[in-house]
Design a protein around this motif. Structure first.
Motif, PDB file in Angstrom:
ATOM      1  N   ASP A   1      -3.728  -9.279  -6.765  1.00  0.00           N
ATOM      2  CA  ASP A   1      -2.857  -9.077  -5.886  1.00  0.00           C
ATOM      3  C   ASP A   1      -3.147  -7.802  -4.890  1.00  0.00           C
ATOM      4  O   ASP A   1      -3.377  -6.749  -5.457  1.00  0.00           O
ATOM      5  CB  ASP A   1      -1.562  -8.899  -6.393  1.00  0.00           C
ATOM      6  CG  ASP A   1      -0.495  -8.672  -5.266  1.00  0.00           C
ATOM      7  OD1 ASP A   1      -0.103  -9.527  -4.722  1.00  0.00           O
ATOM      8  OD2 ASP A   1       0.009  -7.444  -4.884  1.00  0.00           O
ATOM      9  N   PRO A   2      -3.559  -8.060  -3.705  1.00  0.00           N
ATOM     10  CA  PRO A   2      -3.976  -6.809  -2.687  1.00  0.00           C
ATOM     11  C   PRO A   2      -3.163  -5.773  -2.833  1.00  0.00           C
ATOM     12  O   PRO A   2      -3.423  -4.668  -2.581  1.00  0.00           O
ATOM     13  CB  PRO A   2      -4.036  -7.622  -1.258  1.00  0.00           C
ATOM     14  CG  PRO A   2      -4.067  -8.878  -2.005  1.00  0.00           C
ATOM     15  CD  PRO A   2      -3.268  -9.209  -2.810  1.00  0.00           C
ATOM     16  N   VAL A   3      -1.591  -5.873  -2.903  1.00  0.00           N
ATOM     17  CA  VAL A   3      -0.816  -4.555  -2.880  1.00  0.00           C
ATOM     18  C   VAL A   3      -1.195  -3.949  -4.272  1.00  0.00           C
ATOM     19  O   VAL A   3      -1.307  -2.707  -4.266  1.00  0.00           O
ATOM     20  CB  VAL A   3       0.566  -5.153  -2.824  1.00  0.00           C
ATOM     21  CG1 VAL A   3       1.530  -3.916  -2.996  1.00  0.00           C
ATOM     22  CG2 VAL A   3       0.706  -5.697  -1.467  1.00  0.00           C
ATOM     23  N   GLU A   4      -1.212  -4.617  -5.345  1.00  0.00           N
ATOM     24  CA  GLU A   4      -1.433  -3.944  -6.600  1.00  0.00           C
ATOM     25  C   GLU A   4      -2.844  -3.276  -6.904  1.00  0.00           C
ATOM     26  O   GLU A   4      -2.961  -2.304  -7.298  1.00  0.00           O
ATOM     27  CB  GLU A   4      -1.197  -5.016  -7.831  1.00  0.00           C
ATOM     28  CG  GLU A   4       0.325  -5.482  -7.905  1.00  0.00           C
ATOM     29  CD  GLU A   4       1.242  -4.296  -8.207  1.00  0.00           C
ATOM     30  OE1 GLU A   4       0.840  -3.560  -9.042  1.00  0.00           O
ATOM     31  OE2 GLU A   4       2.178  -4.355  -7.749  1.00  0.00           O
TER      32      GLU A   4
ATOM     33  N   LYS B   1      -2.738  -0.172  -5.040  1.00  0.00           N
ATOM     34  CA  LYS B   1      -2.214   1.038  -5.811  1.00  0.00           C
ATOM     35  C   LYS B   1      -3.167   1.515  -6.926  1.00  0.00           C
ATOM     36  O   LYS B   1      -3.336   2.633  -7.186  1.00  0.00           O
ATOM     37  CB  LYS B   1      -0.556   0.522  -6.205  1.00  0.00           C
ATOM     38  CG  LYS B   1       0.104   0.232  -5.415  1.00  0.00           C
ATOM     39  CD  LYS B   1       1.527  -0.266  -6.245  1.00  0.00           C
ATOM     40  CE  LYS B   1       2.635  -0.606  -5.338  1.00  0.00           C
ATOM     41  NZ  LYS B   1       3.905  -1.131  -6.083  1.00  0.00           N
ATOM     42  N   LYS B   2      -3.880   0.573  -7.663  1.00  0.00           N
ATOM     43  CA  LYS B   2      -4.740   0.699  -8.938  1.00  0.00           C
ATOM     44  C   LYS B   2      -5.827   1.729  -8.372  1.00  0.00           C
ATOM     45  O   LYS B   2      -6.028   2.444  -9.209  1.00  0.00           O
ATOM     46  CB  LYS B   2      -5.098  -0.511  -9.531  1.00  0.00           C
ATOM     47  CG  LYS B   2      -6.008  -0.407 -10.557  1.00  0.00           C
ATOM     48  CD  LYS B   2      -6.013  -1.723 -11.554  1.00  0.00           C
ATOM     49  CE  LYS B   2      -6.847  -3.008 -10.783  1.00  0.00           C
ATOM     50  NZ  LYS B   2      -7.219  -3.830 -11.724  1.00  0.00           N
ATOM     51  N   TYR B   3      -6.346   1.176  -7.283  1.00  0.00           N
ATOM     52  CA  TYR B   3      -7.647   1.720  -7.027  1.00  0.00           C
ATOM     53  C   TYR B   3      -7.247   2.948  -5.809  1.00  0.00           C
ATOM     54  O   TYR B   3      -8.149   3.437  -5.009  1.00  0.00           O
ATOM     55  CB  TYR B   3      -8.590   1.120  -6.331  1.00  0.00           C
ATOM     56  CG  TYR B   3      -9.032  -0.100  -7.562  1.00  0.00           C
ATOM     57  CD1 TYR B   3      -9.782   0.347  -8.796  1.00  0.00           C
ATOM     58  CD2 TYR B   3      -8.602  -1.462  -7.390  1.00  0.00           C
ATOM     59  CE1 TYR B   3     -10.182  -0.554  -9.546  1.00  0.00           C
ATOM     60  CE2 TYR B   3      -9.148  -2.404  -8.527  1.00  0.00           C
ATOM     61  CZ  TYR B   3      -9.755  -1.666  -9.430  1.00  0.00           C
ATOM     62  OH  TYR B   3     -10.298  -2.822 -10.342  1.00  0.00           O
ATOM     63  N   GLY B   4      -6.332   3.472  -5.612  1.00  0.00           N
ATOM     64  CA  GLY B   4      -5.882   4.418  -4.615  1.00  0.00           C
ATOM     65  C   GLY B   4      -6.700   5.679  -4.658  1.00  0.00           C
ATOM     66  O   GLY B   4      -7.349   5.937  -3.629  1.00  0.00           O
TER      67      GLY B   4
END
Length: 250
Positions: free
Chosen positions: A198-201, A204-207
């Motif tokens: 998911d693009p949003v997730e 967040k994960k690779y912020g």
């Protein structure tokens, strides 16, 4: 070939699985004028990397095991140091694996003359301090980036990220690969297809990667909004290459 006069003492760390190999290599290097650390206890070798600041890590691939690779990784976390590999023709797959992960300055194939090994050590010291692409230079010992518009001392993760990308100029790294290589995330992330996330997730994960890329672009690029060097490959990751140079050759 040996250290040149009036230069600082050179430190070589030696990593080998057998004491006889350690002793032989250590004796040769000390006779040539190098300071040598050759510990059979690999934890002590890693600890000493913090204080002795090795110029070269000499790795003998005979009887290589997973612990040896982990030792190289641990040394690299403390100081970015070029490797010189010693191996046989049968050990070329292991050499390829080391080249993929580390900055290998030279490879010495058995059997070899002593002068060949000393030449490789000097080559590593002379040739791997700087990485240069276009008008950008990265000083690897002190983590200093030089560009036409400024000189910057990089944060540790900034340096590790840029060093990895510059050493593999033109290769696309996925976010998962960068997270694994630089931030030491679990290797299981490498099996995740970005298209399935998911693009949003994913954001967040690779912020932290996005943040470091942004920091690097501000230092690298005269116009971060239109980068010359550090490029996004949509849906995949990032690549370091001089696009201006490529356009000039069209």
């Amino acid at each position: 070939m040996s250290p040149r006069k009036n230069e600082p003492q050179r430190h070589v760390f030696v990593l080998a699985a057998r004491k006889t190999i350690l002793d032989t290599l250590s004796s040769l290097l000390r006779e040539a004028g190098y300071e040598v650390v050759a510990e059979r206890n690999r934890r002590r070798l890693v600890r000493q990397a913090r204080y002795a600041s090795p110029d070269v890590l000499l790795v003998d691939l005979a009887h290589t095991d997973a612990e040896m690779i982990e030792t190289c990784r641990a040394v690299h976390r403390r100081i970015r140091v070029p490797l010189v590999l010693i191996g046989s023709t049968a050990e070329k797959p292991e050499m390829a694996a080391f080249r993929e992960e580390f900055h290998v300055a030279d490879e010495v194939i058995r059997p070899f003359e002593n002068d060949r090994l000393l030449e490789a050590i000097e080559k590593a010291i002379d040739d791997t301090r700087w990485l240069e692409v276009g008008d950008v230079r990265l000083e690897r010992r002190l983590a200093i980036l030089e560009t036409p518009h400024g000189t910057y001392r990089l944060r540790p993760k900034e340096f590790m990220l840029l060093d990895l990308l510059m050493r593999h100029e033109g290769r696309v790294f996925t976010l998962a690969e960068l997270a694994h290589r630089v931030w030491e995330w679990d290797a299981d992330y490498l099996n995740v297809d970005p298209a399935d996330e998911d693009p949003v997730e994913r954001k967040k994960k690779y912020g932290t990667i996005y943040v470091h890329i942004r920091w690097l672009r501000k230092k690298l690029e005269s116009n971060p909004a239109r980068p010359r060097y550090l490029h996004t490959v949509r849906g995949k990751g990032y690549v370091f290459e001089d696009r201006t140079r490529d356009e000039q050759h069209l």
